[in-house]
Design a protein around this motif. Structure first.
Motif, mmCIF file in Angstrom:
data_model
loop_
_atom_site.group_PDB
_atom_site.id
_atom_site.type_symbol
_atom_site.label_atom_id
_atom_site.label_comp_id
_atom_site.label_asym_id
_atom_site.label_seq_id
_atom_site.Cartn_x
_atom_site.Cartn_y
_atom_site.Cartn_z
ATOM 1 N N VAL A 212 62.585 51.686 20.818
ATOM 2 C CA VAL A 212 61.683 50.862 21.620
ATOM 3 C C VAL A 212 60.561 50.260 20.779
ATOM 4 C CG1 VAL A 212 59.907 50.985 23.407
ATOM 5 C CG2 VAL A 212 62.169 51.909 23.856
ATOM 6 N N ILE A 213 59.909 51.053 19.963
ATOM 7 C CA ILE A 213 58.761 50.554 19.205
ATOM 8 C C ILE A 213 59.156 49.428 18.240
ATOM 9 C CG2 ILE A 213 56.987 51.156 17.514
ATOM 10 C CD1 ILE A 213 56.714 53.838 18.909
ATOM 11 N N PRO A 214 60.231 49.549 17.464
ATOM 12 C CA PRO A 214 60.647 48.392 16.645
ATOM 13 C C PRO A 214 60.966 47.154 17.474
ATOM 14 C CG PRO A 214 61.715 50.385 15.864
ATOM 15 C CD PRO A 214 61.037 50.742 17.155
ATOM 16 N N ARG A 215 61.526 47.364 18.677
ATOM 17 C CA ARG A 215 61.821 46.206 19.536
ATOM 18 C C ARG A 215 60.529 45.538 20.001
ATOM 19 N NH1 ARG A 215 65.837 49.733 22.130
ATOM 20 N NH2 ARG A 215 64.722 49.667 24.123
ATOM 21 N N PHE A 216 59.559 46.356 20.414
ATOM 22 C CA PHE A 216 58.257 45.814 20.794
ATOM 23 C C PHE A 216 57.650 45.035 19.626
ATOM 24 C CE2 PHE A 216 58.353 48.147 24.641
ATOM 25 C CZ PHE A 216 57.236 47.836 25.403
ATOM 26 N N ARG A 217 57.677 45.619 18.434
ATOM 27 C CA ARG A 217 57.082 44.974 17.264
ATOM 28 C C ARG A 217 57.764 43.633 16.975
ATOM 29 N NH1 ARG A 217 57.841 48.806 13.987
ATOM 30 N NH2 ARG A 217 55.761 49.760 14.102
ATOM 31 N N MET A 218 59.087 43.603 17.029
ATOM 32 C CA MET A 218 59.833 42.388 16.728
ATOM 33 C C MET A 218 59.486 41.262 17.694
ATOM 34 S SD MET A 218 63.995 41.832 16.738
ATOM 35 C CE MET A 218 64.241 43.321 15.779
ATOM 36 N N VAL A 219 59.450 41.576 18.977
ATOM 37 C CA VAL A 219 59.204 40.553 19.998
ATOM 38 C C VAL A 219 57.755 40.071 19.944
ATOM 39 C CG1 VAL A 219 59.095 40.121 22.483
ATOM 40 C CG2 VAL A 219 61.047 41.343 21.512
ATOM 41 N N LEU A 220 56.806 40.995 19.838
ATOM 42 C CA LEU A 220 55.397 40.606 19.810
ATOM 43 C C LEU A 220 55.074 39.757 18.593
ATOM 44 C CD1 LEU A 220 53.876 43.990 20.995
ATOM 45 C CD2 LEU A 220 53.769 41.819 22.240
ATOM 46 N N ARG A 221 55.616 40.120 17.438
ATOM 47 C CA ARG A 221 55.378 39.329 16.235
ATOM 48 C C ARG A 221 55.948 37.917 16.408
ATOM 49 N NH1 ARG A 221 57.736 42.397 12.475
ATOM 50 N NH2 ARG A 221 55.822 43.431 11.788
ATOM 51 N N ASP A 222 57.122 37.829 17.026
ATOM 52 C CA ASP A 222 57.745 36.530 17.268
ATOM 53 C C ASP A 222 56.848 35.652 18.134
ATOM 54 O OD1 ASP A 222 59.988 34.938 16.672
ATOM 55 O OD2 ASP A 222 60.809 35.264 18.668
ATOM 56 N N PHE A 223 56.294 36.218 19.199
ATOM 57 C CA PHE A 223 55.423 35.452 20.088
ATOM 58 C C PHE A 223 54.152 35.008 19.370
ATOM 59 C CE2 PHE A 223 58.071 36.651 23.620
ATOM 60 C CZ PHE A 223 57.825 35.687 24.578
ATOM 61 N N LEU A 224 53.609 35.856 18.511
ATOM 62 C CA LEU A 224 52.356 35.539 17.829
ATOM 63 C C LEU A 224 52.539 34.520 16.712
ATOM 64 C CD1 LEU A 224 50.810 39.113 17.677
ATOM 65 C CD2 LEU A 224 49.845 37.148 18.875
ATOM 66 N N VAL A 225 53.738 34.439 16.145
ATOM 67 C CA VAL A 225 53.983 33.552 15.006
ATOM 68 C C VAL A 225 54.485 32.184 15.432
ATOM 69 C CG1 VAL A 225 55.456 33.200 12.979
ATOM 70 C CG2 VAL A 225 54.360 35.418 13.355
ATOM 71 N N ARG A 226 55.412 32.149 16.380
ATOM 72 C CA ARG A 226 56.076 30.880 16.709
ATOM 73 C C ARG A 226 55.127 29.916 17.419
ATOM 74 N NH1 ARG A 226 61.724 32.178 19.573
ATOM 75 N NH2 ARG A 226 61.221 30.110 20.387
ATOM 76 N N PRO A 227 55.013 28.688 16.935
ATOM 77 C CA PRO A 227 54.099 27.714 17.564
ATOM 78 C C PRO A 227 54.506 27.334 18.981
ATOM 79 C CG PRO A 227 55.422 26.672 15.842
ATOM 80 C CD PRO A 227 55.645 28.142 15.717
ATOM 81 N N ASP A 228 55.806 27.455 19.316
ATOM 82 C CA ASP A 228 56.238 27.105 20.668
ATOM 83 C C ASP A 228 56.017 28.240 21.664
ATOM 84 O OD1 ASP A 228 58.226 28.620 19.384
ATOM 85 O OD2 ASP A 228 59.795 27.830 20.703
ATOM 86 N N LEU A 229 55.513 29.378 21.180
ATOM 87 C CA LEU A 229 55.184 30.489 22.068
ATOM 88 C C LEU A 229 53.664 30.655 22.105
ATOM 89 C CD1 LEU A 229 58.103 32.907 21.098
ATOM 90 C CD2 LEU A 229 57.934 31.430 23.102
#
Length: 384
Positions: A212-229
């Motif tokens: 769970v924790i790696p999944r949370f980290r992966m998704v949250l980082r994606d949202f914080l980095v991607r300009p379309d999010l």
């Protein structure tokens, strides 16, 4: 003269060979039908596991909803795809239903799938539409597999027919369909028959069975980095107009339309705060309520603050919730067994109670942050 005949004979042979080759490719792809749009009968261990539908979500869902006479529909993003079950008992009188939510769609794409549904599904009586902050980001453009031409008709678009039968990606997908069907004949693939996503397949194929924790980290980082999010954000007036068009058309057609904000995990809302977008998040809610009353399941309530552990009952990761939570969302919206829903989960927002509600979320966040400093730091550490 002889040379001319030889060239002509050679040209005919080349055309014949090419035609035969293309016919074989089309027949091969048509038999395996990797995106499930041709309607080829399935044979176990040959072509029944359609995992490749995941790369053509907009195409296969356009065709799938055309094959039923739907009375109820779900619309929205992948959060809706995972969380809402068309077989919910509150919708028993509105069957069949279909989960027409599309992965990563912006509000324009969702509007166009709404248009497609009402053009091809005259029996639709009820639509439940989930709204997400990122769907209204001006930087959130149409996804590459979105095609206007396939919408509003029950006929398969010629360009899609070529893509399905003769393209190299379709050939590769057909080979993978054969492999998956033979090696894992009982695997349901990424989607159930009603268009809902299978979380187990996603955890295996997308998150590679990480905890769970790696999944949370992966998704949250994606949202914080991607300009379309959340990387950059500008609330789109055009996308608000698209939502207003859905509301207006539903009223004109006598369709019961329910709007709600997804119940992502509290860490998802922390990501909005860490991205410096909290004021934009609240402005977005104000803009929505100016258009229509809307159920809000976001914030730091008793459900969205589920303790992060492995496994989790209600969440796959920070963004996506499971059917178990989606059932409670539908219980609240449809007023089905309301006693099963926590009192703080799901508030119908109107201009009268909006500001009080936003203030309550701020207070809830302060209390949660004091009790969960580890997770506040977890999200802050992911900021680029």
């Amino acid at each position: 003269m002889s040379d001319h005949k030889d060239y002509r004979r050679y040209g005919l042979r080349l055309l014949t060979v090419t035609a035969v080759f293309l016919a074989l490719i089309a027949g091969f792809n048509g038999f395996f039908d990797p995106y499930q749009v041709i309607g080829t009968p399935t044979i176990k261990r040959l072509n029944q596991v359609k995992r490749e539908k995941d790369i053509q979500v907009r195409l296969f869902k356009t065709v799938a909803v055309n094959q039923i006479e739907a009375k109820s529909l779900f619309l929205g993003s992948s959060r809706t795809e995972f969380g809402l079950d068309t077989n919910h008992p509150g919708l028993r009188d509105l069957q069949p239903g279909y989960n027409l939510a599309i992965t990563g769609g912006n509000m324009y794409e969702v509007r166009r799938y709404f248009d497609h549904a009402i053009a091809t599904q005259p029996e639709v009586k009820e639509i439940i539409l989930s709204l997400d902050f990122f769907m209204f980001n001006q930087a959130k453009k149409n996804t590459p597999d979105f095609r206007e031409e396939r919408l509003g008709t029950r006929n398969l678009f010629v360009g899609d027919l070529f893509e399905v039968l003769l393209s190299k990606p379709a050939f590769i997908s057909s080979l993978r369909t054969l492999k998956n069907s033979f090696s894992r004949p009982n695997n349901p693939g990424f989607f159930y028959e009603d268009g809902r996503r299978n979380p187990d397949s996603t955890i295996e194929q997308v998150y590679f069975n990480q905890g769970v924790i790696p999944r949370f980290r992966m998704v949250l980082r994606d949202f914080l980095v991607r300009p379309d999010l959340y990387g950059t954000y500008q609330l789109s007036v055009d996308y608000l107009n698209d939502l207003n068009a859905v509301i207006t058309t539903s009223q004109q057609r006598g369709i019961r339309l329910h709007l709600f904000i997804s119940p992502s995990h509290a860490l998802q809302w922390e990501a909005i705060r860490v991205a410096g977008l909290w004021s934009e998040f609240e402005a977005w809610k104000r803009a929505l309520v100016n258009l229509s009353p809307i159920w809000d399941f976001s914030g730091y309530n008793s459900m969205t603050t589920e303790a992060i552990a492995d496994p989790m009952q209600y969440y796959i990761e920070s963004s996506h919730y499971r059917k178990e939570l989606g059932d409670l969302v539908l219980n609240r919206i449809l007023d089905y067994r309301p006693e099963t829903v926590p009192s703080d989960f799901g508030i119908l927002l109107t201009p009268t109670n909006l500001e009080t509600h936003l203030e309550q979320i701020r207070r809830d966040r302060e209390l949660w942050a004091k009790e969960n400093p580890k997770w506040v730091e977890f999200v802050e550490a992911l900021k680029p």
